[in-house]
Scaffold this motif. Structure first.
Motif, short mmCIF file in Angstrom:
data_model
loop_
_atom_site.label_atom_id
_atom_site.label_comp_id
_atom_site.label_asym_id
_atom_site.label_seq_id
_atom_site.Cartn_x
_atom_site.Cartn_y
_atom_site.Cartn_z
N ARG A 211 -23.42 -17.00 12.00
CA ARG A 211 -24.50 -17.73 12.76
C ARG A 211 -25.51 -16.61 13.25
NH1 ARG A 211 -20.12 -20.22 15.52
NH2 ARG A 211 -19.68 -21.93 14.22
N LYS A 212 -25.09 -15.33 13.26
CA LYS A 212 -25.79 -14.32 13.48
C LYS A 212 -27.20 -13.98 12.64
CE LYS A 212 -22.94 -11.42 15.06
NZ LYS A 212 -22.23 -10.19 15.36
N LEU A 213 -27.01 -14.60 11.26
CA LEU A 213 -27.93 -14.36 10.17
C LEU A 213 -29.23 -14.95 10.61
CD1 LEU A 213 -28.35 -13.31 7.29
CD2 LEU A 213 -28.30 -15.83 6.73
N ASP A 214 -30.24 -14.24 10.54
CA ASP A 214 -31.70 -14.62 11.10
C ASP A 214 -32.14 -15.71 10.39
OD1 ASP A 214 -34.14 -14.41 12.04
OD2 ASP A 214 -34.83 -12.68 11.28
N VAL A 215 -32.53 -16.89 11.35
CA VAL A 215 -32.82 -18.04 10.69
C VAL A 215 -34.12 -18.05 10.00
CG1 VAL A 215 -33.61 -20.55 11.39
CG2 VAL A 215 -31.78 -19.38 12.74
N ALA A 216 -34.77 -17.09 10.18
CA ALA A 216 -36.11 -17.00 9.67
C ALA A 216 -35.90 -16.80 8.12
CB ALA A 216 -37.17 -15.77 10.30
N LEU A 217 -34.95 -15.94 7.67
CA LEU A 217 -34.62 -15.75 6.41
C LEU A 217 -34.25 -17.20 5.62
CD1 LEU A 217 -32.45 -12.49 6.43
CD2 LEU A 217 -34.75 -12.70 5.90
N TYR B 111 -40.75 -10.02 9.64
CA TYR B 111 -40.49 -9.69 8.26
C TYR B 111 -39.39 -10.41 7.91
CZ TYR B 111 -43.48 -5.66 9.89
OH TYR B 111 -44.35 -5.09 10.63
N THR B 112 -39.76 -11.25 6.83
CA THR B 112 -38.68 -12.40 6.28
C THR B 112 -38.38 -12.00 4.89
OG1 THR B 112 -40.37 -13.84 5.83
CG2 THR B 112 -39.18 -14.16 7.74
N LEU B 113 -38.52 -10.56 4.38
CA LEU B 113 -38.20 -10.36 2.96
C LEU B 113 -36.59 -10.27 3.21
CD1 LEU B 113 -40.52 -7.20 2.12
CD2 LEU B 113 -40.81 -9.76 1.73
N PHE B 114 -35.77 -10.48 1.98
CA PHE B 114 -34.32 -10.52 2.07
C PHE B 114 -34.14 -9.02 1.95
CE2 PHE B 114 -35.56 -14.72 -0.38
CZ PHE B 114 -35.38 -15.38 0.99
N PRO B 115 -33.39 -8.61 2.91
CA PRO B 115 -33.24 -7.16 2.97
C PRO B 115 -32.23 -6.59 1.89
CG PRO B 115 -32.21 -8.25 4.88
CD PRO B 115 -33.06 -9.21 4.14
N TRP B 116 -31.45 -7.50 1.38
CA TRP B 116 -30.59 -7.25 0.20
C TRP B 116 -31.24 -7.06 -1.20
CZ3 TRP B 116 -30.34 -11.44 3.09
CH2 TRP B 116 -30.56 -12.91 2.42
N LEU B 117 -32.27 -7.68 -1.10
CA LEU B 117 -33.16 -7.64 -2.49
C LEU B 117 -34.19 -6.42 -2.53
CD1 LEU B 117 -33.44 -11.43 -3.26
CD2 LEU B 117 -31.52 -10.08 -3.99
N LYS B 166 -44.68 -4.59 3.55
CA LYS B 166 -43.45 -5.49 3.73
C LYS B 166 -44.40 -7.00 3.80
CE LYS B 166 -40.00 -3.55 6.40
NZ LYS B 166 -39.44 -3.33 7.69
N GLN B 167 -45.41 -6.84 4.42
CA GLN B 167 -46.25 -8.24 4.42
C GLN B 167 -46.97 -8.24 3.16
OE1 GLN B 167 -44.77 -9.75 6.27
NE2 GLN B 167 -46.02 -10.22 8.17
N PRO B 187 -49.33 -13.25 10.22
CA PRO B 187 -48.94 -12.04 9.40
C PRO B 187 -49.10 -10.91 9.67
CG PRO B 187 -50.71 -13.22 8.31
CD PRO B 187 -50.62 -13.80 9.53
N PHE B 188 -50.18 -10.60 10.59
CA PHE B 188 -50.50 -9.08 10.65
C PHE B 188 -50.24 -8.73 12.30
CE2 PHE B 188 -53.74 -10.17 7.09
CZ PHE B 188 -52.82 -9.95 6.27
N GLY B 189 -49.89 -9.66 12.86
CA GLY B 189 -49.61 -9.54 14.48
C GLY B 189 -49.04 -8.28 14.75
N ALA B 190 -47.82 -7.79 13.89
CA ALA B 190 -46.69 -6.78 14.36
C ALA B 190 -47.46 -5.46 13.79
CB ALA B 190 -45.63 -7.19 13.83
N LEU B 191 -48.74 -5.47 13.19
CA LEU B 191 -49.05 -4.44 12.54
C LEU B 191 -50.20 -3.57 13.48
CD1 LEU B 191 -49.96 -5.59 8.99
CD2 LEU B 191 -47.89 -4.79 9.72
N ASP B 192 -50.23 -2.26 13.29
CA ASP B 192 -51.06 -1.31 14.04
C ASP B 192 -52.50 -1.64 13.52
OD1 ASP B 192 -52.24 0.89 12.12
OD2 ASP B 192 -50.18 0.53 11.84
#
Lengths: 322, 302
Positions: A211-217, B111-117, B166-167, B187-192
Motif C-alpha cells: 500500500r505504501k507504493l506511490d500511487v503516482a507510479l 517525478y513518476t519515472l519507475f525507479p527500478w528501470l 527526469k522530466q 511538470p516544471f513546478g518543482a524545478l529551480d
C-alpha cells in the motif's frame, strides 16, 4: 562543547570512526559487565567453592555452598576445635565465566554425544536451520503473494485481513498440541509453529508495504497503457521489491524467535534439544555457547542478506544502513 | 509600469490573427463538454469543476491557469481518465474517454519515472505494453531519448538524474506512445527557475518539431504566456472557465518577448482574472511598525 555536539547531535549521522567505535562498544560493554562479575571476586560471587573440607564432614572438595552456610559451618568447626574448612568465593554454576564459554564454543563441537543415538552439535544446529528454513519458505510462498494481493485489491484485503488480524493475536505455541495431533511428533509440527508464527504477520506487513507504493507510479503506468496483470507484475511487484526484501529480513528474525518453542514440541530436537540436555548435565558453559550461537547465526544471515540486497537493487539510493 | 501605454490584450497583429484563423480550421483533438466534477467529503459535497467547455485543435498548445484550488489538477486528471466526471464528457477525436490510455500521454508534477528501470527501460515501458517487440521498443526508445538529449544517460537509473533530466525522460516516455495529446500537470513546478526556463524552451522546441497537441497546467503566468496559443483561465470555488485568452504574442517565442507590449498586456489581464482585489486580503492587513533599533544607521527612516 564541540565534542558533545559531535557525539550528541540530534538526528545527525555520526562520522564513520565514531560509528565503528560505538558498534564495537555495544558488544564490549555487556562483555565487560560479564567479566567484572566473573573475575572480580568481591563483586557478587554468592557461593564458596570448598577447596579443603577441614573438619566439616559433609563438605567435599569442589562443592559449592552458600557463603552464609560456609561461615556458619566454619564457626561451628572452630567451636568444636575441628580444622577450619577452606574455600574461595565463586559464582553459581549457572553463570560460567567468559573464558569457559569461549572454550565451550570449540569443545561443544568436538565432544562426542553421550549416547550413540544422539546428535553432534553441528547436526543439531543444522537440523534447527532446516526447520527454520522450511517454516519460513512455506510461509513466504503463500504469505508474500497474498500480502501483495491484499495491498493491491481492496476486495482481497477485506476478505482476508480482518480474519488474519484476529488470528495473529493467537500465540503460535498454543497450536503445539494440535500440530502434534495432526502432523505427528517429528519436524511437521515444528515447521507448522514457525509457519503460524510468521505467516499472519507476514501477510499484514507485506500488504502494508504494498500500500505504501506511490500511487503516482501506478497512475503513470495507467497513462502509458498498462492494464491489470501488467500493472501488478510490471509496476507493483518491482516497485515494492526492495522494501519487501527488508520486510523478509525482519520476519526471518521473528521466525528464529519461534524456534525454541517449536523444537520443544513433540520430540525435542535441534539446538533446543542440545540446550536442555546440557542444562540437565549442568554444562552451563555449553548452554551459553549454544544460545550465543543462535544470535551469531541470526545476525550473520542478516548482514549477509543486507549486503546481498545492495547488489540486488542497484536503483536504491544507498544511504545509511538497512 | 504605466498600464495606460499598453495595448489591449485582445489586439492581434495580422500574422497572429491569421495564425489563429488557420488554427481554428484544424481538426478538433480534444473536446470537453459540460464537464462537472463533484467530490463527496466529510463537509458535504464539493464542486471541483462546474460546466467546463472547451476544444483544443490539432497541434495547439493550450495552457490552463487559475488560483490554487480551482480544480486545475482535477481537470487534467479527468482528461487523462484518472478521475471520472460526475456529468458531461471528454471526447478525444470525437470518441468519449472513460479510462486512462496511451492516446493521452501524461507528465506529472512529481517525478513518476519507475525507479527500478533505467532511462531506456522507462521509455520502453509504454511501447512494450503496446506489444512492440523488445528490439523495436528499444530502437524507438533510443530515438526519443536522443531527441531529449539524454543518450549518454540511457542506462542510468532515475535517482542518478537531476530534476530537469527526469522530466525530460518523462516527456520522452509519454511521447514514445505517440499520443494524440500530451497532458502536462505543472511538470516544471518543482524545478529551480533556471532549469525551468531551459525546460520551457526545450518543450517548445519539441512541440514545434513533432505533431503533438499539448495541454499544460501551470500557475506561473509568464510560463503560460511564453508557451501557449490559448490560455484557459479558471476561477475557484467552484472551478469554472473564467476566460479563454488567445495569446497575442507572435511566434516563435523568445525570452526577449517577456517585456514586449503584447506579453505585458496579456499578463496584466491574467493578473486581473487570477488575483482580483478581494475583501479577504484587505481584511487581514499587516501591521508593520518600524522597530526602533533596526537599521536607522543603514537607511534613513522615511
Amino acid at each position: 562543547m564541540s565534542s558533545t555536539t559531535q557525539w550528541l547531535a540530534v538526528r545527525k549521522p555520526l562520522p564513520p570512526k565514531q560509528t565503528a567505535l560505538l558498534t564495537i562498544a555495544s558488544f564490549l560493554l555487556p562483555l565487560l559487565v560479564w567479566c567484572f562479575v566473573s573475575y572480580v571476586p568481591f563483586i557478587w560471587h554468592p557461593k564458596i567453592e570448598v577447596t579443603e573440607p577441614g573438619g566439616v564432614t559433609w563438605f567435599k572438595k569442589g562443592m559449592l555452598v552458600d557463603r552464609e552456610l560456609f561461615s556458619d559451618q566454619a564457626m561451628l568447626a572452630a567451636e568444636d576445635n575441628r580444622a577450619a574448612p577452606k574455600g574461595d568465593r565463586a559464582n553459581p554454576v549457572y553463570l560460567p565465566a567468559p573464558h569457559e564459554v569461549a572454550t565451550a564454543f570449540y569443545s561443544a563441537f568436538t565432544t562426542e554425544p553421550k549416547r550413540k543415538s544422539e546428535k553432534w552439535l553441528h547436526e543439531s544446529l543444522w537440523h534447527s536451520i532446516t526447520v527454520i528454513f522450511w517454516g519460513f519458505v512455506l510461509s513466504s510462498l503463500i504469505g508474500i503473494p497474498l500480502g501483495i494481493l491484499c495491498g493491491t485489491y481492496a476486495a482481497v484485503s477485506r476478505l482476508n485481513e480482518p480474519f488474519i488480524e484476529f488470528f495473529r493475536y493467537l500465540p503460535a505455541p498454543a497450536f503445539g498440541a494440535l500440530a502434534v495431533a495432526i502432523l505427528g511428533i517429528h519436524d511437521g509440527p515444528k515447521i507448522a509453529i514457525i509457519f503460524i508464527g510468521t505467516f499472519f504477520q507476514q501477510v499484514l506487513i507485506v500488504s502494508n508495504t504494498t500500500r505504501k507504493l506511490d500511487v503516482a507510479l501506478l497512475e503513470a503506468a495507467l497513462t502509458l497503457g498498462a492494464k491489470k496483470i501488467n500493472l501488478l507484475f510490471r509496476v507493483v511487484v518491482p516497485g515494492i521489491l526492495p522494501e519487501l526484501y527488508r520486510d523478509q529480513r525482519i520476519l526471518l528474525g521473528w521466525a528464529w524467535t519461534y524456534l525454541i518453542v517449536a523444537e520443544l514440541i513433540g520430540t525435542s530436537s535441534g539446538i533446543t534439544w542440545f540446550i536442555t540436555q546440557q542444562a540437565r548435565y549442568k554444562n552451563f558453559d555449553n548452554v551459553f555457547a549454544a544460545i550465543i550461537m543462535i544470535g551469531v547465526i541470526g545476525i550473520a544471515t542478516d548482514l549477509l542478506l543486507a549486503a546481498l540486497g545492495k547488489r540486488l537493487f542497484p536503483w536504491e539510493k544507498h544511504q545509511g544502513n538497512s | 509600469m504605466n498600464s495606460m501605454e499598453l495595448p489591449s490584450y485582445l489586439d492581434q497583429a495580422d500574422p497572429v490573427r491569421e495564425r489563429f484563423d488557420r488554427l481554428k480550421q484544424r481538426e478538433i483533438i480534444l473536446e470537453v463538454k459540460d464537464l462537472n466534477k463533484k467530490f463527496d467529503t466529510s463537509q458535504g459535497q464539493v464542486t471541483a469543476l462546474k460546466d467546463i467547455n472547451f476544444k483544443t485543435h490539432r497541434r495547439e498548445f493550450v495552457c490552463v491557469i487559475g488560483p490554487s484550488g480551482c480544480g486545475k489538477s482535477t481537470l487534467i486528471r479527468t482528461l487523462a481518465g484518472l478521475e471520472s466526471p460526475s456529468s458531461g464528457e471528454v471526447l478525444l477525436d470525437g470518441k468519449p474517454v472513460f479510462e486512462p490510455g496511451p492516446d493521452r500521454g501524461m507528465v506529472f508534477q512529481g517525478y513518476t519515472l519507475f525507479p527500478w528501470l533505467t532511462v531506456k527501460k522507462n521509455v520502453m515501458f509504454g511501447l512494450e505494453m503496446h506489444g512492440h517487440s523488445r528490439a523495436t521498443a528499444e530502437g524507438e526508445a533510443m530515438e526519443w531519448i536522443e531527441l531529449v538529449g539524454l543518450s549518454q544517460f540511457a542506462d542510468s537509473y532515475p535517482h542518478q538524474l537531476s530534476g530537469g533530466m527526469k522530466q525530460r525522460v518523462a516527456i520522452a516516455r509519454a511521447l514514445a506512445n505517440k499520443p494524440r495529446i500530451l497532458l502536462m500537470d505543472e511538470p516544471f513546478g518543482a524545478l529551480d527557475a533556471q532549469t525551468r526556463g531551459k525546460m520551457q524552451a526545450n518543450l517548445l522546441e519539441i512541440w514545434r518539431n513533432i505533431d503533438i497537441t499539448i495541454l499544460f497546467i501551470t500557475h506561473d503566468l509568464d510560463e503560460a504566456i511564453y508557451l501557449a496559443d490559448r490560455i484557459l483561465v479558471l476561477k475557484a470555488h467552484p472551478g469554472e472557465v473564467n476566460e479563454l485568452i488567445e495569446v497575442s504574442v507572435p511566434r516563435p517565442r523568445t525570452v526577449e518577448q517577456f517585456i514586449s507590449a503584447e506579453f505585458l498586456a496579456t499578463k496584466q489581464r491574467l493578473e486581473e482574472l487570477i488575483h482580483p482585489p478581494s475583501e479577504e486580503d484587505e481584511s487581514l492587513p499587516m501591521h508593520m511598525v518600524r522597530m526602533a533599533k533596526v537599521g536607522d544607521d543603514v537607511e534613513p527612516v522615511e
